[in-house]
Design an enzyme around this catalytic site. Structure first.
Site, mmCIF file in Angstrom:
data_model
loop_
_atom_site.group_PDB
_atom_site.id
_atom_site.type_symbol
_atom_site.label_atom_id
_atom_site.label_comp_id
_atom_site.label_asym_id
_atom_site.label_seq_id
_atom_site.Cartn_x
_atom_site.Cartn_y
_atom_site.Cartn_z
ATOM 1 N N HIS A 136 105.651 16.229 62.332
ATOM 2 C CA HIS A 136 105.065 16.986 63.436
ATOM 3 C C HIS A 136 104.912 18.437 62.987
ATOM 4 O O HIS A 136 105.888 19.049 62.526
ATOM 5 C CB HIS A 136 105.966 16.972 64.666
ATOM 6 C CG HIS A 136 106.122 15.642 65.330
ATOM 7 N ND1 HIS A 136 105.459 15.305 66.490
ATOM 8 C CD2 HIS A 136 106.874 14.567 65.000
ATOM 9 C CE1 HIS A 136 105.802 14.088 66.855
ATOM 10 N NE2 HIS A 136 106.666 13.609 65.979
ATOM 11 N N HIS A 190 105.814 10.313 59.860
ATOM 12 C CA HIS A 190 104.910 11.409 60.242
ATOM 13 C C HIS A 190 105.698 12.698 60.393
ATOM 14 O O HIS A 190 106.826 12.711 60.871
ATOM 15 C CB HIS A 190 104.147 11.095 61.532
ATOM 16 C CG HIS A 190 104.999 10.607 62.669
ATOM 17 N ND1 HIS A 190 105.438 9.309 62.757
ATOM 18 C CD2 HIS A 190 105.502 11.242 63.750
ATOM 19 C CE1 HIS A 190 106.162 9.170 63.844
ATOM 20 N NE2 HIS A 190 106.231 10.323 64.475
#
Ligand code: 5GP
Ligand code: ZN
Length: 113
Positions: A102, A100
């Site tokens: 951010h 992922h």
């Protein structure tokens, strides 16, 4: 899909998330514990544990993930810039082992350590 993986379950719709963007292969949703005015996670729908598991054939996917990060920041009014970071492995502070990015922008209450 890895049914033990929190983010795979969000992709599958088994767990709720505040989605801000979804397209073929990519999902972006708000972080449940935001540490900035805008704090969004951009993830591949496919389970990829972390950056170390990206392969050369994933080059297009990685580029598109970065473009979606830019677009999400723009769409949420942060054309002036944002913080982009990726934790890699538990020693790198990664707590959810599904790749992922951010996207953090606006006032940041806590910088990642
Ligand atoms: P990491 O620590 O792996 O770099 O980032 C994981 C992020 O996922 C954290 O910022 C954490 O707040 C967020 N997170 C953990 N569980 C959930 C969840 O169930 N839903 C959402 N939207 N975010 C989550
Ligand atoms: Zn996963």
């Amino acid at each position: 899909m890895n049914s033990d993986c929190l983010f795979c379950r969000i992709v599958a719709g088994e767990l709720p998330a505040d989605e801000v963007h979804r397209e073929d292969g990519i999902l972006a949703f708000k972080d449940i514990h935001p540490v900035a005015d805008t704090h969004v996670l951009v993830i591949p729908e496919r389970h990829i544990e972390d950056l170390r598991h990206l392969r050369l054939e994933d080059a297009g996917l990685w580029l598109r993930l970065t473009q979606v990060a830019n677009e999400v920041a723009d769409d949420l009014g942060h054309e002036d810039g944002y913080r982009f970071y990726v934790s890699v492995g538990s020693a790198g502070g990664q707590t959810v082992p599904h790749l992922h990015i951010h996207v953090m922008a606006g006032s940041m209450r806590r910088l990642p350590v």
